[in-house]
Write an enzyme that holds these catalytic residues in place. Structure first.
Site, mmCIF file in Angstrom:
data_model
loop_
_atom_site.group_PDB
_atom_site.id
_atom_site.type_symbol
_atom_site.label_atom_id
_atom_site.label_comp_id
_atom_site.label_asym_id
_atom_site.label_seq_id
_atom_site.Cartn_x
_atom_site.Cartn_y
_atom_site.Cartn_z
ATOM 1 C CG ASP A 16 -2.121 -0.963 1.017
ATOM 2 O OD1 ASP A 16 -1.912 -2.002 0.320
ATOM 3 O OD2 ASP A 16 -2.854 -0.927 1.819
ATOM 4 N NE ARG A 96 -2.177 3.234 13.956
ATOM 5 C CZ ARG A 96 -1.583 2.317 13.723
ATOM 6 N NH1 ARG A 96 -0.181 1.980 14.089
ATOM 7 N NH2 ARG A 96 -1.841 1.332 12.723
ATOM 8 C CG ASP A 125 -4.926 3.113 12.592
ATOM 9 O OD1 ASP A 125 -5.348 3.306 13.774
ATOM 10 O OD2 ASP A 125 -4.781 2.353 12.072
ATOM 11 C CB SER A 179 -6.004 -6.103 7.835
ATOM 12 O OG SER A 179 -5.346 -4.884 8.090
#
Length: 405
Positions: A16, A96, A125, A179
């Site tokens: 990605d 994050r 996210d 994922s």
């Protein structure tokens, strides 16, 4: 955003973000700076440098943030005994704000006008990255390709790679269909079979822990030492924050500890099913509550428990860099000054069992708590007046015919 000349991309080196790096150059005609963080995910991050160089990236940042992550993010959160919706230990959520912080620092260092990330438009996210970025640099531009492009499948991404000469690794063996996100606190799994909340996860999905059924038949005993609410040693050996996390992940995982299968409420509005392995976090949460049980005042502890769900929601929703989180953190940290001492744990087939706790700052008084002769330390007769005072409103209501029977 035609005035964007440089953008800092949170770059993993995977499919990605490799596509994103190329896409940003083409769509925005800008220079791309890549940032790769080592948060203890258990994989080498240095190969990301070669991948970025192959994409023509000139400025490449690869940072070991493990100690900062454990010390300044995981441990402050654990001081609050934080858990979201009764089950989730916030392993992805707490990483994050650190990534957002470093993205902004690099943007400032390099003169970049924007940051970019690979989070999708369905997940939490994107919110966490962007709330953090805006809190730390209000005028920063944010580029979220998954909200802009039409490369919405793996096939399209692969086709883009082929047409733009982007090298893609084809690893031998079975590729995980899930994922996944990993760091010092946890590894998460989403997608594929897990999208049906009735389907049990496959055993070979779990990477960090053995099943409780296959865990050792003999328990493992460990002692964790705390200073001002933070773990500082295992079995009497002082260790750095990141090292404590790494060692406990191994010990607890080997005993089948830390698995969770959760359907959670995302901030963006949907329910989502995820599976998590949080071995060290599971052990530390139990140990921290144990040391607080003898060192923390009753009402301070109860108030902490009342504040915790709000604090957990702030982290889950991306508000680490908010004034209300900072305010709650100050209150929580103030309670931890005397949270010092040792907790002895028995780890056995998925269970974390507290078997001992001791502290020089203990509030536990054996003389008043004993069922044996307390030598006059506690006057049992004083309880009568206490009970009658507490019952006064109940007796008054009953006399007025307001009995609940």
């Amino acid at each position: 955003m035609s005035d964007i000349k440089k953008v800092v991309l949170a770059y993993s080196g995977g499919l990605d973000t490799s596509v994103i790096a190329k896409w940003l150059k083409e769509e925005y005609q800008c220079e791309v700076v890549t940032f790769t963080a080592d948060l203890g995910q258990g994989e080498e991050v240095e190969p990301a440098r070669a991948k970025a160089e192959a994409l023509g990236i000139k400025e490449i940042y690869i940072d070991d943030l493990r100690e900062e992550f454990a010390r300044d993010f995981i441990f402050p959160m654990l001081r609050a005994n934080t858990i979201y919706e009764g089950e989730y230990l916030l392993g992805t959520s707490i990483a994050r704000p650190l990534i957002a912080k470093r993205l902004i620092e690099i943007a400032n260092e390099t003169g970049a006008q924007a940051i970019a990330h690979g989070a999708t438009g369905k997940g939490n996210d994107q919110v966490r990255f962007e709330l953090g970025a805006y809190a730390l640099k209000p005028d920063v531009r944010v580029i979220a390709p998954w909200r802009e492009w039409d490369l919405n499948s793996r096939e399209k991404l692969m086709a883009y790679c082929q047409s733009h000469d982007i090298p893609v690794e084809n690893k031998a063996g079975k590729k995980s269909p899930y994922s996944m996100d990993a760091n010092l606190l946890h590894i998460s799994y989403e997608g594929d079979l897990l999208e049906d909340p009735w389907t049990e996860p496959e055993e070979d999905m779990w990477l960090w822990s053995v099943s409780p059924e296959n865990a050792p038949d003999e328990p493992t005993y460990i002692t964790i030492s705390f200073k001002q609410g933070d773990p500082v040693a295992i079995d009497g050996v002082e260790k750095s924050p990141a090292t404590i996390m790494e060692e406990l992940n191994k010990i607890a995982g080997a005993n089948g500890i830390g698995r969770a299968d959760i359907v959670e409420n995302r901030y963006v509005g949907m329910k989502a099913r995820g599976c998590y392995e949080t071995p060290a976090g599971t052990v530390l949460l139990r140990a921290h509550r144990a040391i607080e049980s003898i060192t923390l005042d009753r009402e301070a502890g109860h108030l902490k428990d009342e504040l915790m769900p709000r604090y957990a929601k702030l982290i889950y929703n991306g508000y680490w860099w908010s004034p209300e989180r900072k305010m709650l953190q100050a209150a929580i940290d103030d309670t931890q000054t005397m949270v010092n001492g040792d907790v002895r744990l028995k780890l056995y087939k998925g269970n974390v069992i507290v078997v001992g706790r001791q502290s020089d700052d203990t509030l536990f008084c054996e003389m008043t708590a004993t069922f044996e002769d307390d030598d006059g330390a506690y006057d049992h007769g004083e309880a009568e007046g206490f009970i009658k005072l507490k019952a006064l409103r109940l007796r008054t209501a009953a006399k007025k015919g307001r009995s609940l029977l």
